[in-house]
Design an enzyme around this catalytic site. Structure first.
Site, mmCIF file in Angstrom:
data_model
loop_
_atom_site.group_PDB
_atom_site.id
_atom_site.type_symbol
_atom_site.label_atom_id
_atom_site.label_comp_id
_atom_site.label_asym_id
_atom_site.label_seq_id
_atom_site.Cartn_x
_atom_site.Cartn_y
_atom_site.Cartn_z
ATOM 1 N N THR A 327 7.470 60.471 53.961
ATOM 2 C CA THR A 327 8.960 60.380 54.009
ATOM 3 C C THR A 327 9.403 59.040 54.857
ATOM 4 O O THR A 327 8.569 58.696 55.621
ATOM 5 C CB THR A 327 9.703 61.657 54.703
ATOM 6 O OG1 THR A 327 9.710 61.766 55.984
ATOM 7 C CG2 THR A 327 9.267 63.197 53.745
ATOM 8 N N CYS A 328 10.533 59.059 54.498
ATOM 9 C CA CYS A 328 11.201 57.619 55.298
ATOM 10 C C CYS A 328 11.360 58.144 56.777
ATOM 11 O O CYS A 328 11.807 56.935 57.331
ATOM 12 C CB CYS A 328 12.163 57.150 54.520
ATOM 13 S SG CYS A 328 11.648 56.340 53.261
ATOM 14 N N ASP A 329 11.440 59.059 57.272
ATOM 15 C CA ASP A 329 11.716 59.296 58.580
ATOM 16 C C ASP A 329 10.600 59.086 59.661
ATOM 17 O O ASP A 329 9.283 59.421 59.526
ATOM 18 C CB ASP A 329 11.924 60.830 58.611
ATOM 19 C CG ASP A 329 12.547 61.076 60.118
ATOM 20 O OD1 ASP A 329 12.660 60.482 61.051
ATOM 21 O OD2 ASP A 329 12.978 62.535 60.173
ATOM 22 N N ASN A 366 13.918 63.901 50.958
ATOM 23 C CA ASN A 366 13.401 62.637 50.206
ATOM 24 C C ASN A 366 12.979 62.756 48.805
ATOM 25 O O ASN A 366 12.566 61.719 48.439
ATOM 26 C CB ASN A 366 12.462 61.863 50.988
ATOM 27 C CG ASN A 366 12.738 60.909 51.583
ATOM 28 O OD1 ASN A 366 11.913 59.995 52.424
ATOM 29 N ND2 ASN A 366 13.938 60.468 51.534
#
Ligand code: PLP
Length: 389
Positions: A327-329, A366
């Site tokens: 994910t983008c986290d 996401n």
């Protein structure tokens, strides 16, 4: 689970894939029963609520600890084939609803089953009296959680000083307190917690008898039985010895002892296989990005304070590296310090002992779906028996 089987599951089902070996679930249950022969095991369904696991443990003879109406119904489905009378006789032997706080709608729905419910305060007691008057009660005590990986005593359990009052009040309202329960904290490696909790329960039981003449016949020693995630965890047999010694010292033979093992029964039964989808060099380290995440199978890193090893199928000289989720986290970091050989994009990696508090908490964050779950249940079919999302 052999590496060959894991590779075969990834090939057949794609990645990420969680492979659950029911032979290990059965083995863990047998280990629990062998070392604690006088303790009935109520599997804490929240550790892994896969219906297949509930079924396997039901067939092995386990009972169940549930904490919501859907969990209750998931377990109850397994006893619906019994005649109504038998089902009713059976229900306390098979299910305890161990969440001390329940919405009134849940109580209303549960009342018809005459369930066994926990409580730990006066407001809850009044609510149960009003919405589920047919229930039997278990009072949850607050006990030391020192050194447990997941602490529970700040949220649940009444202080021992108020316990007898809560018991007497329940009887005054026309309800019956059948038992006392506690939870020493999850992944409890400090066995002294169990000894102290049993002593607290015994003292409360005596006070209820001396002040109100009430005999309490169930002692529920909760969960917390530790999983050997690493070599520092002392063997289960040592914990069982402590528990057995305290039980025989503190309680007469007619007191029924139950436990609510969660992670102990399922953690070691599952392995996740994921794929390396990206690679970078940052802050002096090789970083791998895999197609699973802390929002998915690795959610235990956040919610369970658990750390999982990441292993490779490839051999070679290992180097410290970072493994990130998909994910983008930025928080989606699986580990900053895993020793892995040089991997290529497309390589598979795996983490074992990931069957508890893991994929059950997966999200769709996401746009990524939870991992596929594959059950290997040799007892029923010779191969992979079912797939679920
Ligand atoms: C979560 C929970 C369990 C299971 O705990 P484990 O540490 O996984 O054994 C048992 N009882 C209650 C009331 C729980 O909340």
């Amino acid at each position: 689970m052999t590496r060959k089987e894991l590779l075969a599951a990834a090939r057949e089902h794609g990645t990420p894939v969680v492979v659950i070996d029911h032979a290990v679930v059965r083995r863990n249950y047998e280990l629990f029963r062998r070392h604690l022969p006088n303790v009935q095991a109520y599997y804490a369904v929240k550790a892994n609520p896969a219906p297949e696991i509930v079924r396997t443990l039901y067939e092995a003879g386990a009972s169940f600890d549930v904490a919501s109406l859907p969990e209750f119904l998931l377990v109850h489905r397994n006893i619906e084939h019994l005649p109504a009378k038998a089902r009713q006789d059976y229900i306390w032997d098979k299910i305890i609803y161990a969440n001390p706080i329940k919405p009134k709608e849940t109580l209303e729905a549960l009342n018809q089953y005459k369930p066994l419910l926990t409580y730990d305060n006066l407001d809850e007691l009044k609510k149960i009296r009003r919405y589920a008057p047919n229930a039997g009660l278990v009072l949850r005590l607050r006990v030391p959680n020192t050194g447990s990986m997941v602490e529970l005593s700040s949220k649940f359990g009444c202080d021992s000083g108020e316990a007898a009052d809560l018991i007497l009040e329940a009887f005054r309202l026309g309800m019956v307190v059948e038992g006392l329960s506690f939870h020493v904290g999850s992944q409890c490696t400090n066995f002294e917690n169990f000894a102290q909790a049993l002593n607290i329960a015994a003292a409360v039981r005596e006070e209820a008898a001396s002040r109100g003449g009430h005999r309490i016949n169930i002692i529920d020693i909760g969960g917390g039985f530790p999983v050997p995630y690493d070599s520092h965890v002392k063997p289960f047999s040592a914990l069982a010895k402590t528990i057995n010694a305290q039980i025989s010292r503190l309680f007469s033979k007619d007191v029924e002892i139950l436990a609510e093992p969660g992670r102990f029964l399922v953690a070691t039964a599952a392995t996740v296989v994921a794929r390396v989808i990206g690679k970078a060099f940052r802050d002096g380290r090789t970083c791998y990005y895999i197609d699973d995440s802390v929002y998915h199978t690795y959610s235990g890193i956040i919610f369970d304070h658990c750390q999982y090893r990441v292993n490779s199928f490839r051999k070679g000289r290992a180097e410290l590296c970072t493994v990130f989720g998909q994910t983008c986290d930025g928080m989606d970091t699986i580990t900053h310090s895993e020793a892995l050989p040089e991997l290529r994009i497309g390589d598979l990696v795996f983490s074992g002992s990931i069957g508890a508090y893991s994929n059950a908490s997966s999200t769709f964050f996401n746009g990524f779906s939870p991992a596929k779950v594959v059950h290997i249940n040799e007892a029923r079919t010779a191969m992979i028996s079912s797939i679920a999302r």
